[in-house]
Design an enzyme around this catalytic site. Structure first.
Site, PDB file in Angstrom:
ATOM      1  N   LYS A 193     -16.466  15.804 -11.142  1.00  0.00           N
ATOM      2  CA  LYS A 193     -15.691  16.627 -10.199  1.00  0.00           C
ATOM      3  C   LYS A 193     -14.210  16.663 -10.595  1.00  0.00           C
ATOM      4  CE  LYS A 193     -13.676  15.997  -6.020  1.00  0.00           C
ATOM      5  NZ  LYS A 193     -12.631  17.026  -6.164  1.00  0.00           N
ATOM      6  N   GLU A 269      -8.915   4.177 -11.704  1.00  0.00           N
ATOM      7  CA  GLU A 269      -7.607   4.367 -12.370  1.00  0.00           C
ATOM      8  C   GLU A 269      -6.692   4.956 -11.312  1.00  0.00           C
ATOM      9  OE1 GLU A 269      -6.711   3.544 -15.334  1.00  0.00           O
ATOM     10  OE2 GLU A 269      -8.638   3.070 -16.254  1.00  0.00           O
ATOM     11  N   CYS A 303       0.838   9.075 -13.780  1.00  0.00           N
ATOM     12  CA  CYS A 303       0.575   7.814 -13.072  1.00  0.00           C
ATOM     13  C   CYS A 303       1.424   6.680 -13.633  1.00  0.00           C
ATOM     14  CB  CYS A 303      -0.902   7.478 -13.177  1.00  0.00           C
ATOM     15  SG  CYS A 303      -1.494   7.580 -14.871  1.00  0.00           S
ATOM     16  N   GLU A 400       4.806   5.422  -4.745  1.00  0.00           N
ATOM     17  CA  GLU A 400       4.662   6.391  -5.828  1.00  0.00           C
ATOM     18  C   GLU A 400       5.057   7.773  -5.306  1.00  0.00           C
ATOM     19  OE1 GLU A 400       0.644   7.550  -7.043  1.00  0.00           O
ATOM     20  OE2 GLU A 400       1.249   7.214  -9.113  1.00  0.00           O
TER      21      GLU A 400
END
Ligand code: NAD
Length: 501
Positions: A193, A269, A303, A400
């Site tokens: 996906k 991850e 990331c 983040e």
């Protein structure tokens, strides 16, 4: 009627027509999703609809899992020798290479990244990754294990079965390669996906998967939303492993669903808030160049972005001056323009999220040193932004942001910077700049992060493992380490001594 994307690129950097189906890709064929509904794909440069793709739902997940299971039991898995799997993977890499410009153009259009970066980074890495794992396909081996002279024991590294893979929108094609590469090399079949925000290159590759000659059902692709398709995949009783790339928040849900359903194996991850440490003795120009790349590359949507920049007191003022000049020199503009270095954020949601972090930095008392505002009248551009005068507990220091926003923080010595750098729930990556090898290695070994770059940042390679410590994840993508996550180890024990009981 089944959706397809027909588009004529007429840009300074790429001209050409694309035409490919955008339905759900199950058992080697495209079709409408069971709900017959669609998802709009939005151009981040202007907020307009580019096209729409079929919206998969949980019924499509069931169909895709059945196709993947059938392929695993009949034409893939233990029925497909590694050399054959590797050959098909090499063919896929070849086709991606042939279509490199077209795929880069689609990535630039869909994500808003510059065409040049899409070519240099995303496409090169994605193709290299498929090739790298193709090379592994006939080298998946177990061990012979010595016990007693009466026994022969050996291990087989068998494929796990049907694996689910769910990824984020920031590097769609690159993440696809990181996931399907090791899974196919080891003989698993896949239900994949992409993010609902950026499905185009993955769907284009679906056609290439057929063209490369993969048997139907080996790779199935579902363009659907997280709370429906993602939930159905992570909860599915017949998906044996789920590999996820995305936020820590959703990663936690995926793991919870895995635990509540069939205890499927999970690799995650997740997010990061990576420290980038510049010592007094660093090559200043080199450090400034890489630090700007560290925060602003891919518009801060990486990331591993080095968003917390710690600068030693002796060079702090000079470094800040040079980094500011670099940030101001970044050319924002059309992803397809020759001189563009930064495109828009991927979506309105992300734009709003990043702007709300900038507001929070201001309201918590930090100073915007440069940037801090929207760029342009339409689309989702944000100026490269640097904050100073931060405090350790501020949201912009801890959370983040996933946009072109960094904080620059002064430090005194090694002990001081290590304490601050490790003061985060994340542990994805870090960088250190110094000419002193001992200092570099001392920091590299004491930082709690899955990757440490010395005198550069944000470089990934198919051969080198990538993943997080702490809440940045579980497991590793890339390299031999990724292979380990896609095999089930079986021990076979033989009574060669005819021992009786
Ligand atoms: P996200 O977590 O919102 O979504 C990631 C994927 O999960 C998407 O495909 C989404 O549809 C799906 N999803 C959403 N809700 C779900 C649910 N309830 N169950 C299952 N799946 C669900 O993240 P994003 O906004 O797409 O991406 C940004 C995040 O990804 C950042 O945190 C970034 O750090 C992280 N990321 C990590 C890496 C890495 O290698 N560590 C690489 C790229 C991005």
């Amino acid at each position: 009627m089944m959706t397809s994307f027909v588009h004529e690129f007429d840009t300074p950097l790429f001209k050409g027509k694309v035409n490919f189906p955008t339905g759900v890709y199950i058992d080697g064929k495209f079709s409408d999703g069971a709900s017959q509904t669609t998802i709009d794909v939005i151009d981040p440069t202007n907020g307009k609809v580019i096209t729409s793709v079929s919206e998969a739902t949980s019924a499509d997940v069931d169909r895709a899992v059945s196709a993947a299971q059938k392929a695993f039991d009949t034409v893939w898995g233990l029925n497909a020798p590694g050399s054959y799997r590797g050959k098909l993977m090499h063919r896929l890499a070849e086709l991606m290479d042939e279509k490199k410009e077209e795929l880069a153009a689609l990535e630039a259009l869909d994500v808003g990244k510059t065409f040049k970066w899409a070519m240099d980074a995303d496409l090169n890495i994605a193709i290299e990754t498929i090739r790298y794992f193709a090379g592994w396909a006939d080298k998946i081996q177990g061990k012979v294990i010595e016990t007693t002279t009466d026994k022969l024991a050996y291990t087989r590294h068998e494929p796990i079965g049907v694996v689910g893979q769910i990824v984020a929108w920031n590097f769609p094609l690159l993440l696809l390669s990181w996931k399907i590469g090791p899974a196919l090399a080891c003989g698993n079949t896949i239900v994949f996906k992409p993010s609902e925000f950026t499905p185009l290159t993955t769907l284009r590759v679906a056609s290439l998967i057929t063209e490369a000659g993969f048997p139907p059902g080996v790779v199935n692709i579902l363009t659907g939303r997280g709370p429906t398709v993602g939930e159905a995949m992570s909860s599915h009783m017949k998906i044996e492993k789920l590999a996820f790339t995305g936020s820590t928040l959703v990663g936690r849900k995926v793991m919870e669903n895995a635990a509540k359903s069939n205890l499927k194996d999970v690799t995650l991850e997740l997010g990061g808030k990576s420290p980038n440490i510049i010592f007094d003795d660093a090559d200043l120009e080199l450090a400034v160049g890489w630090s700007a790349h560290g925060i602003f590359w891919n518009h801060g949507q990486a990331c591993c972005a080095g968003t917390r920049i710690f600068v030693q007191a002796g060079i702090y003022d000079e470094f800040l001056k040079m980094l500011t000049a670099k940030a101001k020199s970044i050319k924002l503009g059309d992803p397809f323009a020759e001189d563009s270095q930064q495109g828009p954020q991927v979506s309105k949601q992300q734009f709003d999220r990043v702007m709300s972090y900038i507001d929070s930095g201001k309201s918590q008392g930090a100073t915007v040193h440069t940037g801090g505002a929207r760029y342009g009248e339409e689309g989702y551009w944000i100026e490269p932004t640097i904050f100073v005068d931060t405090k350790p507990g501020m949201k912009i220091v801890q959370e983040e942001i996933f946009g072109p926003v960094g904080v620059v923080i002064k430090f005194e010595d090694e002990e001081d910077v290590l304490r601050q750098a490790n003061d985060t729930m994340y542990g994805l990556a870090a960088a250190v700049f110094t000419k002193d090898v001992s200092k570099a290695l001392s920091i590299a070994h004491k930082i709690r992060a899955g990757t440490v770059w010395v005198n550069h940042v944000n470089q990934v390679h198919a051969q080198i493992p990538f993943g997080g410590f702490k809440q940045s994840g579980i497991g590793r993508d890339c390299g031999e380490y990724a292979i380990q996550h896609y095999t089930a180890v079986k021990a076979v024990q033989i009574n060669i001594g005819n021992v009786r009981i």
